[in-house]
Design an enzyme around this catalytic site. Structure first.
Site, mmCIF file in Angstrom:
data_model
loop_
_atom_site.group_PDB
_atom_site.id
_atom_site.type_symbol
_atom_site.label_atom_id
_atom_site.label_comp_id
_atom_site.label_asym_id
_atom_site.label_seq_id
_atom_site.Cartn_x
_atom_site.Cartn_y
_atom_site.Cartn_z
ATOM 1 N N GLY A 1 51.335 79.265 -26.213
ATOM 2 C CA GLY A 1 50.092 78.509 -26.063
ATOM 3 C C GLY A 1 50.362 77.033 -26.320
ATOM 4 O O GLY A 1 51.439 76.674 -26.805
ATOM 5 N N GLN B 1 49.406 75.052 -28.570
ATOM 6 C CA GLN B 1 49.747 74.745 -29.965
ATOM 7 C C GLN B 1 50.812 75.700 -30.507
ATOM 8 O O GLN B 1 50.850 76.000 -31.697
ATOM 9 C CB GLN B 1 48.490 74.750 -30.837
ATOM 10 C CG GLN B 1 47.576 73.566 -30.582
ATOM 11 C CD GLN B 1 48.284 72.232 -30.788
ATOM 12 O OE1 GLN B 1 49.188 72.107 -31.619
ATOM 13 N NE2 GLN B 1 47.902 71.227 -30.012
ATOM 14 N N SER B 2 51.680 76.186 -29.631
ATOM 15 C CA SER B 2 52.733 77.115 -30.050
ATOM 16 C C SER B 2 53.748 76.439 -30.971
ATOM 17 O O SER B 2 54.364 75.435 -30.610
ATOM 18 C CB SER B 2 53.450 77.646 -28.804
ATOM 19 O OG SER B 2 54.678 78.259 -29.185
ATOM 20 N N ASN B 3 53.907 77.023 -32.158
ATOM 21 C CA ASN B 3 54.947 76.542 -33.083
ATOM 22 C C ASN B 3 56.322 76.974 -32.593
ATOM 23 O O ASN B 3 57.322 76.309 -32.848
ATOM 24 C CB ASN B 3 54.708 77.117 -34.475
ATOM 25 C CG ASN B 3 53.339 76.743 -34.999
ATOM 26 O OD1 ASN B 3 53.072 75.582 -35.236
ATOM 27 N ND2 ASN B 3 52.465 77.723 -35.146
ATOM 28 N N CYS C 1 57.280 77.180 -29.382
ATOM 29 C CA CYS C 1 57.746 76.257 -28.335
ATOM 30 C C CYS C 1 58.267 74.961 -28.967
ATOM 31 O O CYS C 1 59.290 74.427 -28.549
ATOM 32 C CB CYS C 1 56.632 75.977 -27.333
ATOM 33 S SG CYS C 1 56.179 77.443 -26.369
#
Ligand SMILES: *Cc1c(COP(=O)(O)O)cnc(C)c1O
Length: 338
Positions: A80, A82-84, A86
């Site tokens: 997503g 706000q993916s940590n 990624c």
């Protein structure tokens, strides 16, 4: 620091150096006092040290090493906005001179903030698709890069596969060492679970290290297996058994080994409610430590609620694993205006 008690099969796996280990483990005295229940300790995987830290960094030590062993020159992953995961993948790619291609299961946002802002600083390239097409889109991006003569390596959502899980199997040995040195026993280990690799790894490591505490994953967005076509508990179990096999363990985990609490799904993934707001504020105001609202805020909120429901005895010890998402806080600041 590699743990020397860990089975030799781990030492044989390629591993790159990304995380600052061991991460601190310490008591939360004022937070414990505020709640009046069991003694609460915290394991600081928010301090793994790579572009804001977090749990994906430990997984990426094994995954990126595999990519390099396969002579890859770029990484592809998905998540997503706000993916940590990624963010940490983009940082790991930068560190090992790999290009990073990130597939977001969303439309481009109007505001660049939080993890997505950091992804840009780290030089990642972005692709957009519907959430349910993320995996397909990663394959399309890989095919296009192959066409251009590149050597892409696809990392599943959350880095949750057997290699990623091994990053968390080793963590159990790290925790055991720290508890032994401090002469503490832990009755429960509580953390946020979502794509499964962390829980699978902790399960494998818990068995190997004989730590003996009960491991409870607080589901952030997954529902019980009888409520969805995607069987999350079975998926976590599958990763645990794949990791066990990779380590040459002669052991089969069963459903009873995977404890998941599904009671804190709230209004859905990334929807910040009272439970998350209270947890973020209480930890900030008692300890000066930040948790993010989506994962660690929800899991810590669950812990607060379970303490109020008298699930634990006062003399018990609970360890909360901070999986690292406070960088996302700014992107959710409007949710704290209520
Ligand atoms: C990804 C993530 C989790 C969940 O870990 P999984 O291995 O995906 O289950 C928990 N907390 C944070 C902050 C995360 O980014």
């Amino acid at each position: 620091m590699l743990n020397n008690q860990f089975p030799g099969s781990v030492a044989k796996l390629p591993r790159v150096d990304l995380a600052l280990l061991p991460t601190p483990l310490h008591k939360l005295s004022r937070f414990t006092e505020a709640l009046g229940g069991p003694t609460i300790y915290i394991k600081r995987d928010d301090l793994t040290g790579l572009a804001g830290g977090g749990n994906k960094t430990r997984k990426l030590e094994f995954i990126v090493a595999d990519a390099l062993a396969q002579n890859a020159d770029c990484l592809i992953t998905a998540g997503g906005i706000q993916s940590n995961h990624c963010r940490q993948t983009a940082a790991a790619a930068a560190r090992y001179c790999l290009d990073c291609h990130v597939v977001f299961g969303a439309n481009p946002p109007s505001v660049v903030e939080g993890n997505y802002f950091i992804d840009q600083l780290l030089g990642a390239k972005f692709y957009w698709t519907e959430k349910r097409r993320r995996n397909e889109k990663m394959e399309e991006v890989a095919a296009a890069l192959h066409e251009q003569g590149k050597r892409p390596y696809v990392i599943p959502v959350g880095g949750s596969n057997a290699l990623g899980a091994i990053g968390y199997a080793t963590t159990m040995f790290e925790i055991k060492d720290q508890l032994r040195a401090a002469n503490i026993n832990i009755d429960y280990l509580i953390f946020a679970t979502s794509s499964g690799g962390t829980q699978a790894g902790l399960t494998v490591g818990g068995h190997l290290s004989k730590l003996g505490s009960k491991t409870i994953g607080v589901s952030i967005d997954q529902v019980p297996d009888d409520q969805s076509d995607f069987k999350y508990q079975a998926f976590v179990l599958g990763i645990a058994n794949d990791a066990a096999q990779l380590l040459g363990m002669d052991y089969m985990f069963t459903h009873n080994d995977i404890n998941i609490n599904y009671d804190y799904l709230g209004q859905g993934y990334g929807v910040v409610g009272d439970i998350e707001r209270e947890a973020v504020r209480l930890l900030a105001r008692t300890e000066g430590i930040l948790v993010g609202p989506v994962y660690t805020g929800r899991a810590l909120g669950a812990l607060i609620d379970l303490i109020r429901k008298d699930i634990f005895r006062k003399e018990e010890n609970v360890l909360f694993l901070h999986t690292g998402d406070d960088i996302a806080l700014h992107a959710y600041r409007k949710d704290f205006e209520v």
